[in-house]
Motif scaffolding. Structure first.
Motif, PDB file in Angstrom:
ATOM      1  N   PHE A   1      50.885  45.357 -72.645  1.00  0.00           N
ATOM      2  CA  PHE A   1      50.025  45.973 -73.653  1.00  0.00           C
ATOM      3  C   PHE A   1      50.370  47.454 -73.825  1.00  0.00           C
ATOM      4  O   PHE A   1      51.109  48.045 -73.040  1.00  0.00           O
ATOM      5  CB  PHE A   1      48.551  45.862 -73.222  1.00  0.00           C
ATOM      6  CG  PHE A   1      48.076  44.455 -73.006  1.00  0.00           C
ATOM      7  CD1 PHE A   1      47.529  43.716 -74.053  1.00  0.00           C
ATOM      8  CD2 PHE A   1      48.162  43.858 -71.755  1.00  0.00           C
ATOM      9  CE1 PHE A   1      47.088  42.419 -73.852  1.00  0.00           C
ATOM     10  CE2 PHE A   1      47.719  42.558 -71.547  1.00  0.00           C
ATOM     11  CZ  PHE A   1      47.182  41.843 -72.606  1.00  0.00           C
ATOM     12  N   GLN A   2      49.726  48.038 -74.823  1.00  0.00           N
ATOM     13  CA  GLN A   2      49.865  49.476 -75.052  1.00  0.00           C
ATOM     14  C   GLN A   2      49.393  50.259 -73.825  1.00  0.00           C
ATOM     15  O   GLN A   2      50.020  51.223 -73.417  1.00  0.00           O
ATOM     16  CB  GLN A   2      49.021  49.818 -76.274  1.00  0.00           C
ATOM     17  CG  GLN A   2      49.204  51.199 -76.795  1.00  0.00           C
ATOM     18  CD  GLN A   2      48.493  51.373 -78.134  1.00  0.00           C
ATOM     19  OE1 GLN A   2      48.120  50.393 -78.797  1.00  0.00           O
ATOM     20  NE2 GLN A   2      48.303  52.596 -78.529  1.00  0.00           N
ATOM     21  N   HIS A   3      48.269  49.834 -73.267  1.00  0.00           N
ATOM     22  CA  HIS A   3      47.745  50.513 -72.074  1.00  0.00           C
ATOM     23  C   HIS A   3      48.029  49.645 -70.859  1.00  0.00           C
ATOM     24  O   HIS A   3      47.865  48.435 -70.906  1.00  0.00           O
ATOM     25  CB  HIS A   3      46.264  50.817 -72.243  1.00  0.00           C
ATOM     26  CG  HIS A   3      46.034  51.757 -73.381  1.00  0.00           C
ATOM     27  ND1 HIS A   3      46.338  53.087 -73.300  1.00  0.00           N
ATOM     28  CD2 HIS A   3      45.633  51.531 -74.651  1.00  0.00           C
ATOM     29  CE1 HIS A   3      46.100  53.663 -74.478  1.00  0.00           C
ATOM     30  NE2 HIS A   3      45.668  52.739 -75.310  1.00  0.00           N
ATOM     31  N   PHE A   4      48.490  50.290 -69.827  1.00  0.00           N
ATOM     32  CA  PHE A   4      49.167  49.561 -68.747  1.00  0.00           C
ATOM     33  C   PHE A   4      48.213  48.803 -67.822  1.00  0.00           C
ATOM     34  O   PHE A   4      48.570  47.794 -67.258  1.00  0.00           O
ATOM     35  CB  PHE A   4      50.027  50.530 -67.937  1.00  0.00           C
ATOM     36  CG  PHE A   4      50.338  51.798 -68.680  1.00  0.00           C
ATOM     37  CD1 PHE A   4      51.284  51.790 -69.703  1.00  0.00           C
ATOM     38  CD2 PHE A   4      49.666  52.976 -68.405  1.00  0.00           C
ATOM     39  CE1 PHE A   4      51.565  52.938 -70.424  1.00  0.00           C
ATOM     40  CE2 PHE A   4      49.948  54.133 -69.121  1.00  0.00           C
ATOM     41  CZ  PHE A   4      50.893  54.129 -70.130  1.00  0.00           C
ATOM     42  N   ASN A   5      46.986  49.335 -67.639  1.00  0.00           N
ATOM     43  CA  ASN A   5      46.014  48.648 -66.782  1.00  0.00           C
ATOM     44  C   ASN A   5      46.548  48.315 -65.392  1.00  0.00           C
ATOM     45  O   ASN A   5      46.306  47.233 -64.868  1.00  0.00           O
ATOM     46  CB  ASN A   5      45.514  47.351 -67.428  1.00  0.00           C
ATOM     47  CG  ASN A   5      44.971  47.574 -68.827  1.00  0.00           C
ATOM     48  OD1 ASN A   5      44.210  48.524 -69.045  1.00  0.00           O
ATOM     49  ND2 ASN A   5      45.365  46.763 -69.768  1.00  0.00           N
ATOM     50  N   LEU A   6      47.275  49.244 -64.797  1.00  0.00           N
ATOM     51  CA  LEU A   6      47.696  49.025 -63.407  1.00  0.00           C
ATOM     52  C   LEU A   6      46.483  49.225 -62.506  1.00  0.00           C
ATOM     53  O   LEU A   6      45.534  49.913 -62.860  1.00  0.00           O
ATOM     54  CB  LEU A   6      48.797  50.021 -63.031  1.00  0.00           C
ATOM     55  CG  LEU A   6      50.086  49.919 -63.854  1.00  0.00           C
ATOM     56  CD1 LEU A   6      51.059  51.019 -63.450  1.00  0.00           C
ATOM     57  CD2 LEU A   6      50.724  48.548 -63.706  1.00  0.00           C
ATOM     58  N   PHE A   7      46.523  48.594 -61.339  1.00  0.00           N
ATOM     59  CA  PHE A   7      45.431  48.784 -60.374  1.00  0.00           C
ATOM     60  C   PHE A   7      45.618  50.145 -59.705  1.00  0.00           C
ATOM     61  O   PHE A   7      46.612  50.358 -59.008  1.00  0.00           O
ATOM     62  CB  PHE A   7      45.444  47.686 -59.318  1.00  0.00           C
ATOM     63  CG  PHE A   7      45.334  46.297 -59.889  1.00  0.00           C
ATOM     64  CD1 PHE A   7      44.179  45.892 -60.558  1.00  0.00           C
ATOM     65  CD2 PHE A   7      46.371  45.389 -59.774  1.00  0.00           C
ATOM     66  CE1 PHE A   7      44.071  44.607 -61.095  1.00  0.00           C
ATOM     67  CE2 PHE A   7      46.274  44.102 -60.310  1.00  0.00           C
ATOM     68  CZ  PHE A   7      45.119  43.718 -60.964  1.00  0.00           C
ATOM     69  N   PRO A   8      44.661  51.072 -59.915  1.00  0.00           N
ATOM     70  CA  PRO A   8      44.872  52.456 -59.449  1.00  0.00           C
ATOM     71  C   PRO A   8      44.863  52.589 -57.922  1.00  0.00           C
ATOM     72  O   PRO A   8      45.504  53.491 -57.380  1.00  0.00           O
ATOM     73  CB  PRO A   8      43.701  53.234 -60.070  1.00  0.00           C
ATOM     74  CG  PRO A   8      42.686  52.216 -60.436  1.00  0.00           C
ATOM     75  CD  PRO A   8      43.397  50.918 -60.662  1.00  0.00           C
TER      76      PRO A   8
END
Ligand code: ADP
Ligand code: MG
Length: 253
Positions: free
Chosen positions: A96-103
Motif C-alpha cells: 500500500f501507499q502507507h507501509f503499516n510496519l509493526f513499530p
C-alpha cells in the motif's frame, strides 16, 4: 492465449457503495509473469479493484481467479469460509501507499511475522527467508533496527519484503511510491522493476507514467469504474486511442 496462461482472470466484477457504482463490469486478464500498470484519475476505482482481488472488499458480483483459486460473488451466494478466504488471500501480496510496519518489531521480525503466524513456519526458517528477502531489497544491514529508524523508501522496501515472505503468486501495488519524498521514489521502483524482471506477475497502480511505460507490459486506463482503454504499455502511453486516456495523460507531460 489460452486461459491456462493467465495467472489472473477477473470477470464481470461489480461493486457499489449505496448508489455509487464503483466497479461497473470489470474484465481483466493478466498473463503469467506479466506486469499490468493500472492508471486513472482519483476515484476511478483502482484501489477498490485491487482490494476485491485480495477480498479486502467483497464484490457484489463477478468472478476472480488467481492461479487455480476461483471466487465467485453474487448477492445470493454466501461468503466462503474464513479459512478459504485466508487461503485465497495468501496468493496475493499487497503493498500500500502507507507501509503499516509493526513499530515495536525489528525489520527482520516484521518480515518473519507472516510466515510464522499465518503459515506456522519455524522461526529459524522464517528468519533465513526474511534475511534473504531483505538482501534482495537492499536492506540486509537493517535487519535488526526498528522501522522508525528507516527512511520512507527503506520502509516501503521492507513492506515489499514482508509481502514476498508469504510467497505470493502475484503482487499488487497500490500507489506504493505516492507518499514518498521524490528522491526516494526510484529505490522502490527499482525493487519493483527487479521483481518484474524475475517474472513476478504484478498489477501496479501508479502515477509514475514513465515507469509504467518502461516496466509494464500492459497499461490499463480506468475511469468511473470502467476500463476505458487497455493495450501494450508504450502504445497506450505514447499513442492513446481514447480521448479520455489522452486527456488524463496530458497531466503528466
Ligand atoms: P481510486 O483508487 O481510483 O482513487 P477508489 O477505488 O479508492 O478509487 O474509490 C472509487 C470510489 O469509491 C470513490 O468515489 C470512493 O470515494 C468510493 N469508495 C471507496 N471505498 C469506499 C467505501 N468503503 N465506502 C464508500 N465509498 C467508497
Ligand atoms: Mg486509490
Amino acid at each position: 492465449m489460452t486461459t491456462e496462461n493467465h495467472k489472473i482472470e477477473i470477470s464481470a466484477l461489480k461493486k457499489q457503495y449505496g448508489d455509487l457504482v464503483v466497479l461497473r463490469d470489470i474484465n481483466l486478464k493478466v498473463a503469467q509473469g506479466s506486469v499490468v500498470a493500472l492508471i486513472g484519475p482519483s476515484g476511478s476505482g483502482k484501489s477498490t479493484l485491487l482490494r476485491c482481488m485480495n477480498l479486502l472488499v467483497t464484490p457484489d458480483a463477478g468472478r476472480v481467479r488467481i492461479g487455480t483459486d476461483t471466487f465467485t460473488f453474487s448477492k445470493t451466494s454466501t461468503l466462503p469460509s474464513a479459512k478459504e478466504q485466508a487461503r485465497f488471500r495468501s496468493g496475493t501480496g499487497m503493498v500500500f501507499q502507507h507501509f503499516n510496519l509493526f513499530p515495536h518489531m525489528t525489520v527482520l521480525k516484521n518480515v518473519m511475522e507472516g510466515p510464522v503466524s499465518a503459515k506456522g513456519m519455524p522461526k529459524a526458517q522464517a528468519a533465513e527467508l526474511a534475511r534473504g528477502l531483505l538482501a534482495k531489497v537492499g536492506l540486509a544491514d537493517k535487519a535488526d533496527v526498528h522501522p522508525q529508524r528507516l527512511s520512507g523508501g527503506q520502509k516501503q522496501r521492507v513492506a515489499i519484503a514482508r509481502a514476498l515472505a508469504m510467497q505470493p503468486e502475484v503482487m499488487l501495488f497500490d500507489e506504493a511510491t505516492s507518499a514518498l519524498d521524490p528522491e526516494l521514489v526510484s529505490e522502490v521502483l527499482n525493487v519493483m522493476k527487479d521483481l518484474a524482471a524475475e517474472g513476478m506477475t504484478m498489477i501496479i497502480v501508479t502515477h509514475e507514467i514513465a515507469f509504467a511505460r518502461e516496466v509494464a507490459d500492459t497499461v490499463v486506463f480506468m475511469r468511473d469504474g470502467v476500463i476505458v482503454e487497455e493495450g501494450p504499455a508504450r502504445e497506450v502511453v505514447d499513442n492513446p486511442k481514447e480521448e479520455a486516456t489522452r486527456s488524463f495523460l496530458k497531466h503528466f507531460h
